[in-house]
Motif scaffolding. Structure first.
Motif, PDB file in Angstrom:
ATOM      1  N   SER A 126     -18.817 -33.736  62.366  1.00  0.00           N
ATOM      2  CA  SER A 126     -19.432 -34.550  61.314  1.00  0.00           C
ATOM      3  C   SER A 126     -19.366 -36.025  61.710  1.00  0.00           C
ATOM      4  N   ALA A 127     -20.219 -36.834  61.055  1.00  0.00           N
ATOM      5  CA  ALA A 127     -20.254 -38.273  61.363  1.00  0.00           C
ATOM      6  C   ALA A 127     -18.887 -38.906  61.140  1.00  0.00           C
ATOM      7  N   ASP A 128     -18.091 -38.342  60.203  1.00  0.00           N
ATOM      8  CA  ASP A 128     -16.752 -38.888  59.940  1.00  0.00           C
ATOM      9  C   ASP A 128     -15.815 -38.723  61.132  1.00  0.00           C
ATOM     10  N   ASP A 129     -16.191 -37.819  62.029  1.00  0.00           N
ATOM     11  CA  ASP A 129     -15.325 -37.565  63.181  1.00  0.00           C
ATOM     12  C   ASP A 129     -15.784 -38.325  64.421  1.00  0.00           C
ATOM     13  N   VAL A 130     -16.679 -39.293  64.207  1.00  0.00           N
ATOM     14  CA  VAL A 130     -17.211 -40.053  65.341  1.00  0.00           C
ATOM     15  C   VAL A 130     -16.826 -41.523  65.199  1.00  0.00           C
ATOM     16  N   LEU A 131     -16.442 -42.134  66.313  1.00  0.00           N
ATOM     17  CA  LEU A 131     -16.149 -43.569  66.364  1.00  0.00           C
ATOM     18  C   LEU A 131     -16.992 -44.152  67.488  1.00  0.00           C
ATOM     19  N   LEU A 132     -17.673 -45.251  67.239  1.00  0.00           N
ATOM     20  CA  LEU A 132     -18.464 -45.887  68.306  1.00  0.00           C
ATOM     21  C   LEU A 132     -17.603 -46.875  69.081  1.00  0.00           C
ATOM     22  N   THR A 133     -17.878 -46.968  70.375  1.00  0.00           N
ATOM     23  CA  THR A 133     -17.207 -47.964  71.225  1.00  0.00           C
ATOM     24  C   THR A 133     -18.288 -48.619  72.098  1.00  0.00           C
ATOM     25  N   SER A 134     -17.904 -49.687  72.801  1.00  0.00           N
ATOM     26  CA  SER A 134     -18.932 -50.359  73.598  1.00  0.00           C
ATOM     27  C   SER A 134     -19.133 -49.684  74.950  1.00  0.00           C
ATOM     28  N   SER A 135     -18.213 -48.832  75.349  1.00  0.00           N
ATOM     29  CA  SER A 135     -18.362 -48.095  76.618  1.00  0.00           C
ATOM     30  C   SER A 135     -17.381 -46.930  76.586  1.00  0.00           C
ATOM     31  N   THR A 136     -17.579 -45.993  77.498  1.00  0.00           N
ATOM     32  CA  THR A 136     -16.612 -44.901  77.595  1.00  0.00           C
ATOM     33  C   THR A 136     -15.274 -45.452  78.074  1.00  0.00           C
ATOM     34  N   SER A 137     -15.351 -46.477  78.922  1.00  0.00           N
ATOM     35  CA  SER A 137     -14.098 -47.099  79.382  1.00  0.00           C
ATOM     36  C   SER A 137     -13.312 -47.629  78.188  1.00  0.00           C
ATOM     37  N   GLU A 138     -14.018 -48.276  77.251  1.00  0.00           N
ATOM     38  CA  GLU A 138     -13.314 -48.774  76.068  1.00  0.00           C
ATOM     39  C   GLU A 138     -12.752 -47.605  75.256  1.00  0.00           C
TER      40      GLU A 138
ATOM     41  N   GLY B 162     -10.077 -30.758  66.092  1.00  0.00           N
ATOM     42  CA  GLY B 162      -8.743 -30.163  66.188  1.00  0.00           C
ATOM     43  C   GLY B 162      -8.128 -29.990  64.832  1.00  0.00           C
ATOM     44  N   PRO B 163      -6.800 -29.850  64.762  1.00  0.00           N
ATOM     45  CA  PRO B 163      -6.120 -29.630  63.487  1.00  0.00           C
ATOM     46  C   PRO B 163      -6.459 -30.753  62.493  1.00  0.00           C
ATOM     47  N   PRO B 164      -6.976 -30.417  61.283  1.00  0.00           N
ATOM     48  CA  PRO B 164      -7.487 -31.437  60.365  1.00  0.00           C
ATOM     49  C   PRO B 164      -6.482 -32.551  60.054  1.00  0.00           C
ATOM     50  N   ALA B 165      -5.195 -32.221  59.912  1.00  0.00           N
ATOM     51  CA  ALA B 165      -4.226 -33.279  59.568  1.00  0.00           C
ATOM     52  C   ALA B 165      -4.132 -34.287  60.718  1.00  0.00           C
ATOM     53  N   GLN B 166      -4.184 -33.792  61.952  1.00  0.00           N
ATOM     54  CA  GLN B 166      -4.107 -34.708  63.109  1.00  0.00           C
ATOM     55  C   GLN B 166      -5.386 -35.528  63.239  1.00  0.00           C
ATOM     56  N   VAL B 167      -6.520 -34.876  62.960  1.00  0.00           N
ATOM     57  CA  VAL B 167      -7.796 -35.605  63.025  1.00  0.00           C
ATOM     58  C   VAL B 167      -7.782 -36.748  62.011  1.00  0.00           C
ATOM     59  N   ALA B 168      -7.240 -36.486  60.806  1.00  0.00           N
ATOM     60  CA  ALA B 168      -7.228 -37.513  59.755  1.00  0.00           C
ATOM     61  C   ALA B 168      -6.377 -38.712  60.187  1.00  0.00           C
ATOM     62  N   VAL B 169      -5.209 -38.445  60.773  1.00  0.00           N
ATOM     63  CA  VAL B 169      -4.347 -39.559  61.202  1.00  0.00           C
ATOM     64  C   VAL B 169      -5.020 -40.313  62.354  1.00  0.00           C
ATOM     65  N   ALA B 170      -5.603 -39.547  63.283  1.00  0.00           N
ATOM     66  CA  ALA B 170      -6.270 -40.189  64.428  1.00  0.00           C
ATOM     67  C   ALA B 170      -7.388 -41.107  63.931  1.00  0.00           C
ATOM     68  N   ARG B 171      -8.161 -40.630  62.948  1.00  0.00           N
ATOM     69  CA  ARG B 171      -9.277 -41.429  62.429  1.00  0.00           C
ATOM     70  C   ARG B 171      -8.775 -42.739  61.816  1.00  0.00           C
ATOM     71  N   GLU B 172      -7.719 -42.607  61.024  1.00  0.00           N
ATOM     72  CA  GLU B 172      -7.178 -43.788  60.343  1.00  0.00           C
ATOM     73  C   GLU B 172      -6.676 -44.831  61.354  1.00  0.00           C
ATOM     74  N   ARG B 173      -5.980 -44.343  62.375  1.00  0.00           N
ATOM     75  CA  ARG B 173      -5.418 -45.280  63.352  1.00  0.00           C
ATOM     76  C   ARG B 173      -6.509 -45.873  64.250  1.00  0.00           C
ATOM     77  N   LEU B 174      -7.468 -45.022  64.623  1.00  0.00           N
ATOM     78  CA  LEU B 174      -8.565 -45.530  65.461  1.00  0.00           C
ATOM     79  C   LEU B 174      -9.391 -46.560  64.705  1.00  0.00           C
ATOM     80  N   GLU B 175      -9.492 -46.352  63.397  1.00  0.00           N
ATOM     81  CA  GLU B 175     -10.255 -47.300  62.582  1.00  0.00           C
ATOM     82  C   GLU B 175      -9.613 -48.690  62.674  1.00  0.00           C
TER      83      GLU B 175
END
Ligand SMILES: Cc1ncc(COP(=O)(O)O)c(C=O)c1O
Length: 383
Positions: free
Chosen positions: A87-99, A244-257
């Protein structure tokens, strides 16, 4: 005064010096390593690109740390096409794959932590890791007519935080097989799955392409971007997909944000244009697919009956050539350069054996064919 991680090794190696000198004397060197799609004579959907970019430049700035929803939805559709839905909620944009690698390391690692990476593989990884003060620990890839993970080298300790897979790998061009993926998944660590070349399979069925997200029991961060998918590295837009496991995805999303909010590095115009850019990518992506297929066939035909051979390529933009072990890779590259052919030595990618050189399948086909003819003559003389 200076940090260790920003230390620069400015020494030129012998092969780059020889290339620079050959070019400086005005020699016409057949470059078989061309990998910049924007200078490789590829067609682009100019109408589609100009429509996509026309209004994007004046769009109002809305600082969205994960990226504009419309852009993330387009990426989610793209990633879902080759595997389980995202889902779109599971996507984060970056300026490059390196980033995106940098963000993944920041998310998962503290200074001194370790990440397992395939060897041979993409040379920039060591710089990306050093800049985050992360230590890379290689796991070996072995070739026996196909590439496999040497599972005895999958060693972790209390400081190992993640495993990188590159699918298909650069430069070996192999897709990870199910057994190897299961062995990696069994380590129980987050997976960083670099899929920048996943839309360029050559011999592998597409079911292998989105292998990492099929694994499912561990957190996976799938990396991709416009530079390879659409042949548009200059637009600087890539992404990271979470699964992956929804609880881990949620934490990853919050921190990546939070990480992404600190930089807000993706320009608004490219985000606004992204859905249309993805719709108009097929002219270039299709031409790349045709070129890599044609070039691989030309390599196989051109080397048949010679002492050189092409290793099996599953997909991606590179091919590995095995040359006779009468010389080592550096000496082969220098000998080929005397005949005005430029290929990359295997040591740049940390091959275990020194008889490999690497060519880009994106090289314009006439150059590749002429270069292979010269290579066969040089190998014939020196084998
Ligand atoms: C395996 C691999 N990952 C990532 C990248 C970098 O992609 P980007 O241009 O999006 O930073 C490359 C570039 O060649 C690559 O070969």
């Amino acid at each position: 005064m200076w940090s260790e991680r920003s230390a620069v090794d400015a020494r030129e190696n012998r092969v780059s010096r020889a290339l620079r000198e050959a070019r400086a004397c005005g020699r016409r060197v057949l470059d078989l390593t061309v990998s910049n799609p924007t200078t490789s004579g590829l067609p682009y959907d100019l109408e589609g690109l100009s429509v996509a970019l026309r209004d994007a430049g004046t769009a109002p700035y809305r600082p969205e740390p994960l990226g504009l929803a419309s852009a993330r939805e387009a990426v989610a559709r793209e990633l879902s096409a080759g595997g389980p839905p995202l889902s779109a909620d599971d996507v984060l944009l970056t300026s490059s794959t390196s980033e995106a690698y940098g963000f993944a390391f920041k998310l998962l690692c503290d200074p001194g932590d370790r990440v397992l990476v395939p060897e041979p593989s993409y040379p920039l990884l060591s710089h990306l890791a050093r800049l985050e003060s992360v230590e890379l620990v290689p796991y070996r890839l072995r070739y026996d007519g196909a590439w496999h993970v040497d599972r005895t080298t999958l060693r972790i300790d209390s400081r190992t935080r993640a495993v990188v897979i590159i699918n298909p790998n650069n430069p070996t061009g192999h897709f990870i097989d199910r057994g190897d993926l299961a062995a990696i998944e069994a380590l129980g660590l987050p997976l960083i799955a670099d899929e920048v070349f996943a839309s360029y399979p050559l011999n592998t069925s597409s079911r292998d392409v989105r292998a990492a997200r099929v694994a499912g029991s561990v957190l996976s961060l799938t990396l991709g971007g416009l530079s390879k998918l659409a042949g548009l590295p200059q637009l600087k837009c890539a992404w990271l997909g979470l699964a992956g496991p929804p609880a881990q995805v949620a934490v990853a999303r919050e921190r990546l944000e939070l990480i992404a909010d600190t930089y807000l590095s993706v320009s608004t115009p490219v985000q606004v244009a992204l859905p249309r850019l993805l719709e108009s990518k097929d002219v270039t992506a299709g031409a790349i697919r045709e070129r890599i297929r044609e070039n691989l066939e030309a390599l196989q035909r051109g080397l048949a009956g010679s002492a050189a051979s092409v290793l099996h390529v599953g997909g991606g933009w590179t091919a590995v050539l095995q040359l006779p072990d009468t010389l080592e890779d550096e000496a082969w590259v220098l000998a080929l350069l005397l005949a005005d052919v430029w290929v990359q030595p295997g040591f740049l990618y940390d091959f275990e054996h020194p008889s490999y050189v690497v060519v880009s399948l994106l090289t314009p086909s006439e150059t590749l064919q002429e270069g292979v003819g010269c290579l066969v003559r040089v190998v014939g003389d020196r084998a």
